[in-house]
Scaffold this motif. Structure first.
Motif, PDB file in Angstrom:
ATOM      1  N   MET A   1     -13.962 -33.673 -23.120  1.00  0.00           N
ATOM      2  CA  MET A   1     -15.259 -34.207 -22.769  1.00  0.00           C
ATOM      3  C   MET A   1     -16.380 -33.272 -23.225  1.00  0.00           C
ATOM      4  O   MET A   1     -17.414 -33.721 -23.683  1.00  0.00           O
ATOM      5  N   LEU A   2     -16.151 -31.976 -23.097  1.00  0.00           N
ATOM      6  CA  LEU A   2     -17.183 -31.028 -23.504  1.00  0.00           C
ATOM      7  C   LEU A   2     -17.373 -31.003 -25.011  1.00  0.00           C
ATOM      8  O   LEU A   2     -18.451 -30.664 -25.492  1.00  0.00           O
ATOM      9  N   ALA A   3     -16.336 -31.361 -25.761  1.00  0.00           N
ATOM     10  CA  ALA A   3     -16.488 -31.418 -27.218  1.00  0.00           C
ATOM     11  C   ALA A   3     -17.439 -32.545 -27.609  1.00  0.00           C
ATOM     12  O   ALA A   3     -18.224 -32.400 -28.556  1.00  0.00           O
ATOM     13  N   ILE A   4     -17.407 -33.646 -26.894  1.00  0.00           N
ATOM     14  CA  ILE A   4     -18.335 -34.755 -27.157  1.00  0.00           C
ATOM     15  C   ILE A   4     -19.757 -34.339 -26.803  1.00  0.00           C
ATOM     16  O   ILE A   4     -20.702 -34.632 -27.544  1.00  0.00           O
ATOM     17  N   VAL A   5     -19.913 -33.631 -25.701  1.00  0.00           N
ATOM     18  CA  VAL A   5     -21.234 -33.124 -25.318  1.00  0.00           C
ATOM     19  C   VAL A   5     -21.762 -32.172 -26.374  1.00  0.00           C
ATOM     20  O   VAL A   5     -22.939 -32.219 -26.752  1.00  0.00           O
ATOM     21  N   ALA A   6     -20.885 -31.306 -26.889  1.00  0.00           N
ATOM     22  CA  ALA A   6     -21.291 -30.371 -27.940  1.00  0.00           C
ATOM     23  C   ALA A   6     -21.720 -31.110 -29.197  1.00  0.00           C
ATOM     24  O   ALA A   6     -22.719 -30.749 -29.833  1.00  0.00           O
ATOM     25  N   ALA A   7     -20.983 -32.165 -29.580  1.00  0.00           N
ATOM     26  CA  ALA A   7     -21.341 -32.936 -30.764  1.00  0.00           C
ATOM     27  C   ALA A   7     -22.695 -33.619 -30.594  1.00  0.00           C
ATOM     28  O   ALA A   7     -23.511 -33.642 -31.528  1.00  0.00           O
ATOM     29  N   VAL A   8     -22.963 -34.140 -29.412  1.00  0.00           N
ATOM     30  CA  VAL A   8     -24.255 -34.784 -29.159  1.00  0.00           C
ATOM     31  C   VAL A   8     -25.386 -33.755 -29.209  1.00  0.00           C
ATOM     32  O   VAL A   8     -26.445 -34.009 -29.788  1.00  0.00           O
ATOM     33  N   LEU A   9     -25.156 -32.580 -28.631  1.00  0.00           N
ATOM     34  CA  LEU A   9     -26.180 -31.539 -28.665  1.00  0.00           C
ATOM     35  C   LEU A   9     -26.441 -31.052 -30.085  1.00  0.00           C
ATOM     36  O   LEU A   9     -27.584 -30.786 -30.459  1.00  0.00           O
ATOM     37  N   PHE A  10     -25.381 -30.933 -30.898  1.00  0.00           N
ATOM     38  CA  PHE A  10     -25.568 -30.547 -32.295  1.00  0.00           C
ATOM     39  C   PHE A  10     -26.357 -31.611 -33.050  1.00  0.00           C
ATOM     40  O   PHE A  10     -27.194 -31.294 -33.887  1.00  0.00           O
ATOM     41  N   PHE A  11     -26.102 -32.882 -32.755  1.00  0.00           N
ATOM     42  CA  PHE A  11     -26.834 -33.960 -33.425  1.00  0.00           C
ATOM     43  C   PHE A  11     -28.306 -33.946 -33.019  1.00  0.00           C
ATOM     44  O   PHE A  11     -29.181 -34.128 -33.875  1.00  0.00           O
ATOM     45  N   ILE A  12     -28.585 -33.721 -31.744  1.00  0.00           N
ATOM     46  CA  ILE A  12     -29.975 -33.639 -31.292  1.00  0.00           C
ATOM     47  C   ILE A  12     -30.672 -32.454 -31.939  1.00  0.00           C
ATOM     48  O   ILE A  12     -31.821 -32.548 -32.375  1.00  0.00           O
ATOM     49  N   SER A  13     -29.960 -31.341 -32.041  1.00  0.00           N
ATOM     50  CA  SER A  13     -30.527 -30.165 -32.694  1.00  0.00           C
ATOM     51  C   SER A  13     -30.824 -30.442 -34.161  1.00  0.00           C
ATOM     52  O   SER A  13     -31.858 -30.027 -34.688  1.00  0.00           O
ATOM     53  N   HIS A  43     -15.012 -25.853 -24.028  1.00  0.00           N
ATOM     54  CA  HIS A  43     -13.954 -26.816 -24.346  1.00  0.00           C
ATOM     55  C   HIS A  43     -12.744 -26.109 -24.940  1.00  0.00           C
ATOM     56  O   HIS A  43     -11.608 -26.393 -24.567  1.00  0.00           O
ATOM     57  N   VAL A  44     -12.992 -25.177 -25.859  1.00  0.00           N
ATOM     58  CA  VAL A  44     -11.888 -24.446 -26.490  1.00  0.00           C
ATOM     59  C   VAL A  44     -11.165 -23.569 -25.461  1.00  0.00           C
ATOM     60  O   VAL A  44      -9.947 -23.392 -25.531  1.00  0.00           O
ATOM     61  N   ALA A  45     -11.903 -23.063 -24.480  1.00  0.00           N
ATOM     62  CA  ALA A  45     -11.291 -22.244 -23.432  1.00  0.00           C
ATOM     63  C   ALA A  45     -10.487 -23.079 -22.439  1.00  0.00           C
ATOM     64  O   ALA A  45      -9.748 -22.535 -21.630  1.00  0.00           O
ATOM     65  N   GLY A  46     -10.619 -24.396 -22.495  1.00  0.00           N
ATOM     66  CA  GLY A  46      -9.833 -25.265 -21.627  1.00  0.00           C
ATOM     67  C   GLY A  46     -10.526 -25.634 -20.336  1.00  0.00           C
ATOM     68  O   GLY A  46      -9.896 -26.187 -19.442  1.00  0.00           O
ATOM     69  N   ILE A  47     -11.822 -25.350 -20.228  1.00  0.00           N
ATOM     70  CA  ILE A  47     -12.541 -25.636 -18.982  1.00  0.00           C
ATOM     71  C   ILE A  47     -12.729 -27.140 -18.781  1.00  0.00           C
ATOM     72  O   ILE A  47     -12.477 -27.662 -17.708  1.00  0.00           O
ATOM     73  N   GLY A  48     -13.116 -27.871 -19.807  1.00  0.00           N
ATOM     74  CA  GLY A  48     -13.415 -29.289 -19.659  1.00  0.00           C
ATOM     75  C   GLY A  48     -12.321 -30.199 -20.159  1.00  0.00           C
ATOM     76  O   GLY A  48     -12.573 -31.330 -20.546  1.00  0.00           O
ATOM     77  N   SER A  49     -11.083 -29.748 -20.119  1.00  0.00           N
ATOM     78  CA  SER A  49     -10.002 -30.546 -20.688  1.00  0.00           C
ATOM     79  C   SER A  49      -9.464 -31.600 -19.734  1.00  0.00           C
ATOM     80  O   SER A  49      -8.687 -32.443 -20.130  1.00  0.00           O
ATOM     81  N   GLY A  50      -9.845 -31.559 -18.486  1.00  0.00           N
ATOM     82  CA  GLY A  50      -9.391 -32.568 -17.529  1.00  0.00           C
ATOM     83  C   GLY A  50      -8.513 -31.979 -16.463  1.00  0.00           C
ATOM     84  O   GLY A  50      -8.305 -30.773 -16.378  1.00  0.00           O
ATOM     85  N   TRP A  51      -7.950 -32.852 -15.654  1.00  0.00           N
ATOM     86  CA  TRP A  51      -7.087 -32.422 -14.560  1.00  0.00           C
ATOM     87  C   TRP A  51      -5.699 -32.156 -15.077  1.00  0.00           C
ATOM     88  O   TRP A  51      -5.179 -32.853 -15.918  1.00  0.00           O
TER      89      TRP A  51
END
Length: 56
Positions: A1-13, A43-51
């Motif tokens: 999920m955090l990878a999608i957030v990162a992609a959206v933030l990169f696009f806005i930037s 995301h790479v650290a595994g924080i937002g990978s889910g339950w």
């Protein structure tokens, strides 16, 4: 999920930088890109990978 957030933030930037939109210091292109890098690192650290189910 955090990878999608990162992609959206990169696009806005990218849009802020490409359209040469003037924003205040908080929402500058560099700051939005750094927020995207933070989300990608989490995301790479595994924080937002889910339950994860723990089994015995």
């Amino acid at each position: 999920m955090l990878a999608i957030v990162a992609a959206v933030l990169f696009f806005i930037s990218f849009l802020i930088n490409a359209a040469d939109i003037t924003t205040n210091d908080v929402f500058s292109s560099g700051n939005v890109m750094l927020l995207g890098l933070l989300a990608l690192a989490l995301h790479v650290a595994g924080i937002g990978s889910g339950w994860s189910a723990r089994r015995r």
